[in-house]
Write an enzyme that holds these catalytic residues in place. Structure first.
Site, PDB file in Angstrom:
ATOM      1  N   ARG A  87      38.381  43.863  42.373  1.00 62.64           N
ATOM      2  CA  ARG A  87      39.104  43.860  41.090  1.00 62.64           C
ATOM      3  C   ARG A  87      39.888  45.157  40.844  1.00 62.64           C
ATOM      4  NH1 ARG A  87      37.930  39.927  42.620  1.00 62.64           N
ATOM      5  NH2 ARG A  87      36.350  38.491  41.887  1.00 62.64           N
TER       6      ARG A  87
ATOM      7  N   SER B 109      35.102  37.196  33.097  1.00 62.84           N
ATOM      8  CA  SER B 109      33.999  38.161  33.208  1.00 62.84           C
ATOM      9  C   SER B 109      34.373  39.479  32.546  1.00 62.84           C
ATOM     10  CB  SER B 109      33.679  38.427  34.679  1.00 62.84           C
ATOM     11  OG  SER B 109      33.221  37.238  35.262  1.00 62.84           O
TER      12      SER B 109
ATOM     13  N   GLU C 203      35.280  45.119  33.667  1.00 74.51           N
ATOM     14  CA  GLU C 203      36.339  44.493  34.472  1.00 74.51           C
ATOM     15  C   GLU C 203      37.577  44.311  33.581  1.00 74.51           C
ATOM     16  OE1 GLU C 203      35.287  41.109  36.896  1.00 74.51           O
ATOM     17  OE2 GLU C 203      37.262  40.203  36.592  1.00 74.51           O
TER      18      GLU C 203
END
Ligand SMILES: Cc1cc2nc3c(=O)[nH]c(=O)nc-3n(C[C@H](O)[C@H](O)[C@H](O)COP(=O)(O)OP(=O)(O)OC[C@H]3O[C@@H](n4cnc5c(N)ncnc54)[C@H](O)[C@@H]3O)c2cc1C
Length: 318
Positions: free
Chosen positions: A187, A238, A308
C-alpha cells in the site's frame, strides 16, 4: 481558524486559459466514499495533460495548498473548509487503449488513464480474456489511486502488473518510468500526489487467459466482498494496514472493538477493519474511532496499527 475570504490567486487562476472546469466552494462529500468533508475553495476537473501542465506550475508559483484525489476511496476529508485547490482528473485521463503490437513484449498490454475506474478496468479485462487484475473489481477507486496506493487484494497487487507509469512533476514535465525504476511496497508507492508526482496514465501487462476464467475469478472476488465486508455502506475499505504476519481486523475484533459507535460512525459489526458511516458521521467521529482502536489494540496486543487511509489534514504546497 478558517479563512474563507477570496484568495489572491483565484483571479489569476480564472484568467489562465484552461479547458477544464473550475468549481468554487464545492462540497467534498461527493468526492469520497465515506461521504464526509467540508467545502473546497476550488476544485478543478482537469480534462487533459495540457491543462495539468499549466495548473501544477501555477500551484507551485503561488504556493497554493493542493491535493489530487481519485475517487476518494482511501481518503478522510475534514469537515472544515479546504483553502486551496483540489485536482480531480477526468476527460482524457479516463482512457483505455489496448496495445495491439505484434511483438511478444506488447502482448496483453493496455494503457489506462489515471481517472479510469478500477471496476471498468476489471470488466474490460474480462472481454479480452486478460487475467491477473480481477481483484480490481472490488476496489472502488481509479487507476491513478491504484498505482499510487499499490492497491491489492486476494494475493495480487497493482505493481505486479505495472509495466510503466507516466507522471507529471510540479514544473509540468511529463516522465515515463519503467516499473523496475520505481519503489513499491504494501500500500505504498513513490508516485504520490503528496510527493509532487501526478500519475497521468499507466501501461499494464496482463496474463493470457480466457473470458470465462477471468469472469469466474471476478465473480469469486465479488462474492467474497459481499460475504465478508459491509459493501453497501459508505466506508473507505480497510482503515489500518495489516501488521506483518497478522490482520488488523483480527486484532481489533479480539480487542472487542466490533460495533463500537461514535456519533454517526461505527466500527463495522461485519468487518472490524472497516469504519462505516451510518448517516451523518463527521470526520471527527471517524478520527475518534481511529484513536480508540489504536489505543485499545496497543493495550491488548502491544501492536501499533498503522493507518492505510490517507488524511487530508494539512496544506500540501508545490
Ligand atoms: C469498499 C472498499 C473496499 C476497498 N478494498 C480495497 C482493497 O481490497 N485493496 C486496496 O488496496 N484498497 C481497497 N480500498 C481502498 C481504496 O479503494 C484504494 O486504496 C484505491 O486504490 C484508492 O483509489 P482512489 O482513486 O479512490 O484514490 P484516493 O482515495 O482518491 O487517493 C488515495 C491516495 O492516492 C493519491 N492519488 C490518487 N490519484 C492519484 C494520481 N493520479 N497521481 C498521484 N497520486 C494520486 C491521493 O493523493 C491519495 O494520497 C477499498 C475501499 C473501499 C471503499
Amino acid at each position: 481558524m478558517s479563512n474563507e475570504r477570496k484568495p489572491e490567486w483565484l483571479e489569476a487562476l480564472q484568467k489562465t486559459p484552461l479547458t477544464s472546469r473550475l468549481r468554487r466552494k464545492e462540497s467534498l462529500k461527493r468526492f469520497n466514499t465515506w461521504r464526509i468533508g467540508g467545502n473546497a475553495e476550488c476544485l478543478v476537473d482537469v480534462v487533459n495533460v495540457a491543462d495539468l501542465s499549466l495548473l501544477l506550475p501555477f500551484i507551485r508559483k503561488h504556493r497554493i495548498p493542493w491535493f489530487i484525489l481519485g475517487k476518494g476511496s482511501n481518503l478522510l476529508i475534514p469537515d472544515t473548509y479546504w483553502p486551496g485547490i483540489i485536482l480531480h482528473l477526468s476527460g482524457e485521463f479516463r482512457g483505455w487503449e489496448p496495445l495491439e503490437g505484434n511483438s511478444a513484449s506488447e502482448k496483453n498490454e493496455v494503457v489506462a488513464g489515471a481517472a479510469l475506474a478500477d471496476v471498468t478496468f476489471a470488466q474490460r479485462c474480462v472481454t479480452r480474456g486478460w487475467g491477473g487484475m480481477e481483484f480490481l473489481i472490488g476496489i472502488p477507486g481509479t487507476i491513478g489511486g491504484a498505482v499510487a496506493m499499490n492497491a491489492g487484494a486476494h494475493g495480487g497487487e497493482t505493481a505486479e502488473f505495472l509495466k510503466e507509469a507516466e507522471w507529471m512533476d510540479m514544473e509540468g514535465n511529463l516522465h515515463n518510468s519503467p516499473r523496475e525504476s520505481l519503489e513499491f511496497c504494501y500500500r505504498y508507492s513513490e508516485l504520490m500526489g503528496n510527493y509532487g508526482r501526478i500519475i497521468t496514465r499507466a501501461v499494464f501487462q496482463l496474463r493470457e487467459s480466457d473470458p470465462e476464467t477471468v469472469e469466474k475469478n471476478l465473480l469469486e472476488c465479488q462474492q467474497f466482498r459481499m460475504e465478508k465486508q459491509p459493501y453497501n455502506q459508505p466506508s473507505c475499505g480497510s482503515v489500518f494496514k495489516n501488521p506483518p504476519g497478522d490482520y488488523a481486523a483480527r486484532l481489533m475484533e479480539s480487542s472487542g472493538l466490533k460495533g463500537k459507535i461514535r456519533g454517526g460512525a461505527q466500527i463495522s459489526p461485519k468487518h472490524a477493519n472497516f469504519i462505516v458511516n451510518n448517516g451523518g458521521a463527521s470526520s471527527a467521529d471517524i478520527l475518534s474511532l481511529i484513536d480508540t482502536a489504536r489505543e485499545t489494540v496497543f493495550i491488548n496486543h502491544s501492536i501499533n496499527l498503522e493507518l492505510e487511509v490517507q488524511i487530508l489534514q494539512s496544506a500540501v504546497y508545490g
